[in-house]
Design a protein around this motif. Structure first.
Motif, short mmCIF file in Angstrom:
data_model
loop_
_atom_site.label_atom_id
_atom_site.label_comp_id
_atom_site.label_asym_id
_atom_site.label_seq_id
_atom_site.Cartn_x
_atom_site.Cartn_y
_atom_site.Cartn_z
N ILE A 61 24.37 -4.97 -0.68
CA ILE A 61 23.47 -5.60 0.32
C ILE A 61 23.79 -7.06 0.30
CG2 ILE A 61 21.18 -6.41 0.99
CD1 ILE A 61 21.54 -3.36 1.24
N THR A 62 24.32 -7.83 1.30
CA THR A 62 24.78 -9.25 1.39
C THR A 62 23.72 -10.03 2.03
OG1 THR A 62 25.67 -8.69 3.53
CG2 THR A 62 27.03 -8.41 1.40
N SER A 63 22.78 -9.47 2.67
CA SER A 63 21.83 -10.38 3.17
C SER A 63 20.23 -9.61 3.18
CB SER A 63 22.22 -10.77 4.63
OG SER A 63 22.08 -9.59 5.76
N PHE A 64 19.07 -10.51 3.42
CA PHE A 64 17.88 -9.87 3.25
C PHE A 64 16.90 -10.81 4.03
CE2 PHE A 64 13.75 -10.32 1.48
CZ PHE A 64 13.29 -8.99 1.14
N HIS A 65 16.35 -9.98 4.91
CA HIS A 65 15.33 -10.78 5.86
C HIS A 65 13.73 -10.15 5.90
CE1 HIS A 65 14.16 -12.38 10.06
NE2 HIS A 65 13.46 -11.14 9.96
N MET A 66 12.89 -11.01 5.64
CA MET A 66 11.48 -10.54 5.70
C MET A 66 10.51 -11.37 6.38
SD MET A 66 9.27 -10.14 2.12
CE MET A 66 8.81 -11.82 1.95
N GLU A 67 9.69 -10.73 7.04
CA GLU A 67 8.56 -11.29 7.64
C GLU A 67 7.38 -10.78 7.02
OE1 GLU A 67 8.80 -11.40 11.84
OE2 GLU A 67 10.76 -11.97 11.94
N ALA A 68 6.47 -11.59 6.53
CA ALA A 68 5.00 -11.02 6.20
C ALA A 68 3.84 -11.95 6.59
CB ALA A 68 5.20 -11.14 4.52
N GLY A 69 2.74 -11.39 6.63
CA GLY A 69 1.64 -12.19 7.08
C GLY A 69 0.43 -12.03 6.06
N ALA A 70 -0.56 -12.98 6.11
CA ALA A 70 -1.74 -12.81 5.19
C ALA A 70 -2.96 -13.83 5.83
CB ALA A 70 -1.50 -13.62 4.00
N GLU A 71 -3.98 -13.69 5.35
CA GLU A 71 -5.24 -14.38 5.95
C GLU A 71 -5.96 -15.21 4.68
OE1 GLU A 71 -9.29 -13.42 7.78
OE2 GLU A 71 -7.53 -12.85 9.21
N MET A 72 -6.14 -16.51 4.79
CA MET A 72 -6.63 -17.34 3.89
C MET A 72 -7.76 -18.11 4.65
SD MET A 72 -5.11 -20.05 1.07
CE MET A 72 -4.70 -21.02 2.41
N GLN A 73 -9.01 -17.89 4.10
CA GLN A 73 -10.02 -18.78 4.44
C GLN A 73 -9.99 -18.90 6.09
OE1 GLN A 73 -9.74 -22.74 2.73
NE2 GLN A 73 -10.09 -21.79 0.83
N GLY A 74 -9.85 -17.55 6.62
CA GLY A 74 -9.89 -17.41 8.18
C GLY A 74 -8.84 -17.91 8.94
N MET A 75 -7.74 -18.50 8.12
CA MET A 75 -6.63 -18.83 8.99
C MET A 75 -5.44 -17.82 8.57
SD MET A 75 -6.46 -23.02 7.98
CE MET A 75 -6.54 -22.57 5.89
N LYS A 76 -4.79 -17.77 9.79
CA LYS A 76 -3.47 -16.96 9.54
C LYS A 76 -2.28 -17.46 8.83
CE LYS A 76 -4.72 -13.56 13.36
NZ LYS A 76 -4.33 -12.94 14.39
N LEU A 77 -1.71 -16.83 7.88
CA LEU A 77 -0.41 -17.59 7.37
C LEU A 77 0.88 -16.44 7.63
CD1 LEU A 77 -2.71 -18.85 5.71
CD2 LEU A 77 -1.14 -18.79 3.66
N ASP A 78 2.12 -17.17 7.84
CA ASP A 78 3.39 -16.51 8.10
C ASP A 78 4.44 -16.58 7.14
OD1 ASP A 78 2.37 -14.59 10.44
OD2 ASP A 78 2.03 -16.45 11.43
N LEU A 79 4.89 -15.83 6.54
CA LEU A 79 5.79 -16.06 5.62
C LEU A 79 7.20 -15.47 5.95
CD1 LEU A 79 6.98 -16.65 2.60
CD2 LEU A 79 6.12 -14.38 1.98
N PHE A 80 8.22 -16.50 6.19
CA PHE A 80 9.60 -15.89 6.57
C PHE A 80 10.56 -16.16 5.33
CE2 PHE A 80 7.32 -17.32 10.36
CZ PHE A 80 7.32 -16.15 11.23
N MET A 81 11.37 -15.13 4.90
CA MET A 81 12.45 -15.34 3.86
C MET A 81 13.62 -14.67 4.21
SD MET A 81 11.99 -14.13 -0.14
CE MET A 81 10.64 -15.24 -0.19
N LYS A 82 14.77 -15.49 3.94
CA LYS A 82 16.20 -15.06 4.06
C LYS A 82 16.90 -15.40 2.97
CE LYS A 82 15.57 -15.33 9.24
NZ LYS A 82 16.38 -15.90 10.52
N LYS A 83 17.69 -14.41 2.47
CA LYS A 83 18.67 -14.73 1.50
C LYS A 83 20.08 -14.05 1.71
CE LYS A 83 15.82 -12.95 -1.76
NZ LYS A 83 15.18 -12.67 -3.06
N THR A 84 21.15 -14.41 0.85
CA THR A 84 22.50 -14.03 1.10
C THR A 84 23.03 -13.98 -0.15
OG1 THR A 84 23.95 -15.81 1.73
CG2 THR A 84 22.60 -14.83 3.51
N THR A 85 24.24 -13.36 -0.31
CA THR A 85 24.97 -13.41 -1.52
C THR A 85 25.83 -14.75 -1.68
OG1 THR A 85 26.70 -12.08 -0.33
CG2 THR A 85 25.01 -10.99 -1.80
N LYS A 86 25.68 -15.47 -0.47
CA LYS A 86 26.58 -16.71 -0.43
C LYS A 86 25.88 -17.99 -1.12
CE LYS A 86 27.73 -16.35 3.88
NZ LYS A 86 28.39 -16.30 5.12
N ASN A 87 24.77 -17.85 -1.96
CA ASN A 87 24.08 -18.92 -2.45
C ASN A 87 23.23 -19.54 -1.36
OD1 ASN A 87 23.04 -20.32 -4.58
ND2 ASN A 87 24.34 -22.09 -4.28
#
Length: 689
Positions: free
Chosen positions: A508-534
Motif C-alpha cells: 500500500i503506497t497511499s491511503f485515503h479516508m473520509e469520516a463523519g461525526a456529530e458534536m453538540q448538534g454540529m456535523k464534523l467531517d474528517l479527511f485524511m490522506k497519506k503516502t509512503t513519500k512522507n
C-alpha cells in the motif's frame, strides 16, 4: 432674568449640599428596591388543568409551555418507558399524520416538542391559535404506532450502547444509584435489557397514567390577549379527560454512616471523574434556602469560586471544579462537588475538594466573598426580570413549590439580609465531610495505589469497589504479567497478520479516508490522506467550514487553524512524519519500543506498547487488532491526554481497517464513522501542496 436667577439658586443649593457631604465615609446602602412583579392572569379548566397567562406585546411572538407536576415515577424493569413515551409524543395525532404534522409546524416557522410529562411550542402570535390546536391534538390524541415505537426503541438502545464506554455517563449513573438505591426513581437506570422489556402497550399505559391534567400547568406568554387565550384553551384542552396520576411510596434514602470512597474501574478512562456527594433535605420554601444557595455559590458556583480557584487556577489539576446544591419537594436532594482530573492527581484532587468543604464549614466566608456572591444573584435576578418567561416561571414555582406569594417580591431584600453567620450555618447543615460518599470512576491500574494511601484529618478513607451497574464487587485485579514468549516484535507481527499480512501492508503506497461525526448538534467531517513519500494531509470541517488542516509534503509543511496559517517547525514535522505512512506500524523500530504490561480494555486483555514518550498503543492479546492509541501533548504549559479508540474493523481490498474512530479528550468524546476508504487510489501529489 427670572430664569437666570432660578438657575443660580438651584446651582448654589446643589453646591452647598455637595459641600456638606463627608466623602471620607462610605455611604450606607439604601433599602432594597421593591420588586413589583406583574402577576400572571390565571384560570382553571374543570379537568384540573391550570392556565397561567402573561401578556407581553413587545414582540409578535408567543410561547406555550405544558408542565405536568407529578411525583417521581419508579419504572423498575421497564426503565426507559418514560423516555420512549416522550420520543413518541408529537409524532402527529390520531387525526393528522406525522409527516403532515411536522410539515405544517415547519411551514408556520414554529417549534413544537414533547417530553414524557411536558410540551413546549413557540411561534409568531398570528399562528398561535393553530399551534395551540396542534399541541393539544398531539397531547390529547397521541399517535402511538408499532413502527415508530420500534424505531425509537432502537435509537435508545444504540445510545445506551455508546454510553457503556463513556466514563462520564457511567459515573453519573453509578453516583445516583449509590446515593438513592437502584429501586428508587432517582437511582434506577435504563439498560438495554429494561428497554427490551418495554412494549407499545406499556407506552400507552404510561401515557394514560401520567400524562393527565390533574397536576398540569399550561403557561402561555407573549403577544396575546387573556380573553382570547381563555376561549382557545377551553376549546382545545377541555376534551382532555380528567384523571389523577397514581402515586408511589418509596423509602427515603440516607447518607453513608462514614466518609468513604466508592470506586468504579473504567480501564479506558484517561482521567478520573470525582464526585463528593451527600443527601440534603432542602426545599425552596425552607427559611435557609437562599443562604444555602449563597454558600454553594462561594464554594463551587463558578469560575470565581473556591473549588475552581484551587483545583484549576492554583493546582492545574483540571479544566474546572464545581459544586451543585439541589432542592426537591418530594424526596432528598443532593449536594455534589465534582471535577474531572488527570489520573496522576486523582488522590490529591480528592483531598483538596474535602479541604474546601471542610473550610467553608469551619470558618466564616470573607465579607468580599459574600458581597460578590450576593451581587451575582442580584444581577442575575434583575436581568431575568426583563424576560416575560421569568414572570411565568416564578408564578409556576409559587404554585408548585409551596412558596409564599411574596417570595420573589422580597427576594432582593432577603438576599441582602444574609449574613456571614447565615452562610456558615447553611454550609454546616448541607455540606458534609463526615458522611460524604466520594464516588471515583477511573482507571484503577493507575490511580488505586495512591487512593489507598489517602488520609484526611489523620484518618484513612476506606475504599469499596463497584461495577458499572453499581453492584458491589471485590477489588479489581491488575495482573500485568506478560505471558512467556510475548515480545514487542511478536505483538506487532500478530497485528500485521490480523489486519491482512505484512506483504499486503507493504504494497500500500497511499491511503485515503473520509469520516463523519456529530458534536453538540454540529456535523464534523474528517479527511485524511497519506503516502509512503512522507506526505500527510488531514482536515476537519465543521458544518462544511474548515476548522483545522495539517499538511506535510516531504521536508516542508504547514497548518491552518480557523483561517490562520502557520509553517510547521522541525519538531512538529518530525512528529507528523512518524504517522505519515499508510500503516506507520510497519516502520516502527522495535528497539525503541517498551512492552509496558497488560491492561483490560472493555473486558479485553490488551498488551501495552510504549511507542514513545508521547504515544502508547494497546493491542488485543487475542485478536491482535489495535484497540487504542493514547497520545500526550503539551498545550499552554499543561500536558493533555487524548485517547483514540478503534472499533468495527472491516475488510477493504484484503486489509482490515477500523470504521469507528473515537477520540476522547477531557470531558469531550467524538465518534467518527468512516464513510469511505481508498487504498492505492484517490491520492495525488497535488493534495499536499
Amino acid at each position: 432674568m427670572k430664569n437666570i436667577y432660578t438657575f443660580l439658586v438651584l446651582a448654589l443649593f446643589a453646591f452647598t449640599t455637595q459641600a456638606q457631604i463627608d466623602r471620607s465615609v462610605m455611604p450606607k446602602p439604601g433599602p432594597s428596591p421593591e420588586i413589583n412583579l406583574e402577576e400572571p392572569q390565571q384560570f382553571e379548566l374543570k379537568n384540573g388543568l391550570k392556565v397561567l397567562v402573561v401578556e407581553n406585546h413587545k414582540l409578535p411572538r408567543v410561547s406555550i409551555q405544558l408542565k405536568i407536576d407529578n411525583s417521581p415515577i419508579l419504572e423498575a424493569e421497564n426503565a426507559g418507558v418514560s423516555s420512549l413515551t416522550g420520543s413518541l409524543l408529537g409524532n402527529g395525532s390520531t387525526t393528522i399524520s406525522k409527516d403532515e404534522f411536522n410539515e405544517e409546524v415547519d411551514f408556520l416557522g414554529a417549534r413544537l416538542s414533547f417530553g414524557p410529562q411536558s410540551a413546549f411550542a413557540s411561534s409568531l402570535s398570528k399562528y398561535f391559535p393553530r399551534i395551540l390546536e396542534l399541541m393539544a391534538d398531539a397531547a390529547i390524541n397521541p399517535n402511538f404506532t408499532e413502527e415508530e415505537f420500534q424505531k425509537e426503541k432502537q435509537k435508545l438502545i444504540t445510545g445506551l450502547k455508546n454510553q457503556e464506554k463513556d466514563v462520564s455517563s457511567i459515573a453519573r449513573r453509578v453516583e445516583n444509584a449509590l446515593a438513592y438505591g437502584k429501586k428508587h426513581p432517582y437511582g434506577e437506570f435504563t439498560t438495554e435489557e429494561t428497554v427490551n422489556n418495554v412494549t407499545l402497550a406499556d407506552i400507552k399505559k404510561f401515557y394514560s397514567n401520567y400524562f393527565v391534567p390533574a397536576n398540569a400547568y399550561l403557561v402561555i406568554i407573549g403577544d396575546i390577549k387573556f380573553d382570547d387565550v381563555k376561549k382557545l384553551v377551553k376549546k382545545n384542552f377541555t376534551p382532555w379527560t380528567k384523571a389523577i396520576a397514581p402515586s408511589f411510596q418509596f423509602s427515603n434514602p440516607a447518607n453513608v454512616q462514614y466518609t468513604q470512597i466508592n470506586f468504579v474501574d473504567m480501564p479506558n478512562a484517561v482521567q478520573s471523574e470525582i464526585t463528593v456527594e451527600n443527601l440534603v433535605d432542602l426545599k425552596m420554601s425552607a427559611p435557609d434556602y437562599l443562604p444555602a444557595l449563597i454558600a454553594n455559590k462561594i464554594l463551587g458556583g463558578g469560575g470565581e469560586a473556591r473549588l475552581f480557584l484551587n483545583l484549576r487556577e492554583d493546582k492545574g489539576y483540571t479544566y474546572g471544579s464545581y459544586s451543585r446544591l439541589g432542592n426537591n419537594k418530594h424526596v432528598s436532594a443532593k449536594f455534589r462537588a465534582s471535577a474531572s482530573v488527570r489520573n496522576m492527581v486523582t488522590d490529591s484532587s480528592v483531598v483538596e475538594i474535602l479541604k474546601e468543604i471542610d473550610s467553608i464549614r469551619k470558618t466564616p466566608v470573607t465579607a468580599k466573598e459574600l458581597k460578590d456572591a450576593k451581587a451575582k444573584y442580584v444581577g442575575n435576578f434583575v436581568l431575568a426580570l426583563e424576560k416575560p418567561q421569568t414572570i411565568a416561571n416564578y408564578a409556576l414555582n409559587i404554585e408548585t413549590q409551596g412558596l409564599s406569594n411574596d417570595f420573589y417580591k422580597t427576594y432582593l431584600e432577603r438576599i441582602n439580609a444574609i449574613t456571614l453567620e447565615d452562610v456558615q450555618k447553611a454550609a454546616q447543615k448541607y455540606f458534609s465531610i463526615d458522611n460524604a460518599r466520594i464516588v471515583i470512576t477511573g482507571k484503577g491500574s493507575e490511580v488505586l495505589s495512591n487512593l489507598e494511601k489517602i488520609t484526611f484529618k489523620e484518618k484513612t478513607i476506606p475504599i469499596f469497589y463497584y461495577n458499572k451497574l453499581a453492584d458491589k464487587i471485590d477489588k479489581p485485579s491488575y495482573d500485568t504479567t506478560v505471558a512467556e514468549g510475548v515480545t514487542v516484535q511478536s505483538i506487532l507481527d500478530n497485528y500485521y497478520t490480523a489486519i491482512g499480512g505484512i506483504d499486503k501492508l507493504k504494497a500500500i503506497t497511499s491511503f485515503h479516508m473520509e469520516a463523519g461525526a456529530e458534536m453538540q448538534g454540529m456535523k464534523l467531517d474528517l479527511f485524511m490522506k497519506k503516502t509512503t513519500k512522507n506526505q500527510f494531509f488531514q482536515e476537519i470541517n465543521v458544518m462544511g467550514n474548515s476548522m483545522s488542516k495539517q499538511v506535510l509534503n516531504g521536508d516542508k509543511g504547514y497548518m491552518v487553524i480557523q483561517g490562520q496559517k502557520k509553517e510547521l517547525g522541525e519538531d512538529e514535522m518530525k512528529k507528523i512524519s512518524t504517522e505519515s505512512a499508510p500503516f506507520p506500524e510497519i516502520n516502527y523500530d522495535t528497539n525503541t519500543i517498551v512492552l509496558d504490561g497488560v491492561e483490560d480494555i472493555d473486558g479485553k486483555k490488551a498488551y501495552k506498547l510504549k511507542i514513545s514518550d508521547e504515544k502508547t498503543s494497546l493491542f488485543d492479546a487475542e485478536s491482535g487488532l489495535k484497540l487504542q492509541d493514547i497520545v500526550t501533548t503539551e498545550m499552554q504549559g499543561q500536558k493533555m491526554t487524548s485517547t483514540f479508540s478503534y472499533d468495527d474493523y472491516k475488510e477493504v481490498t484484503g486489509i482490515k481497517i477500523p470504521f469507528i474512530l473515537s477520540q476522547t479528550m477531557g470531558p469531550q468524546k467524538i465518534d467518527f464513522t468512516v464513510k469511505e476508504i481508498k487504498l492505492n487510489e484517490g491520492v495525488s501529489d497535488a493534495d499536499f501542496e
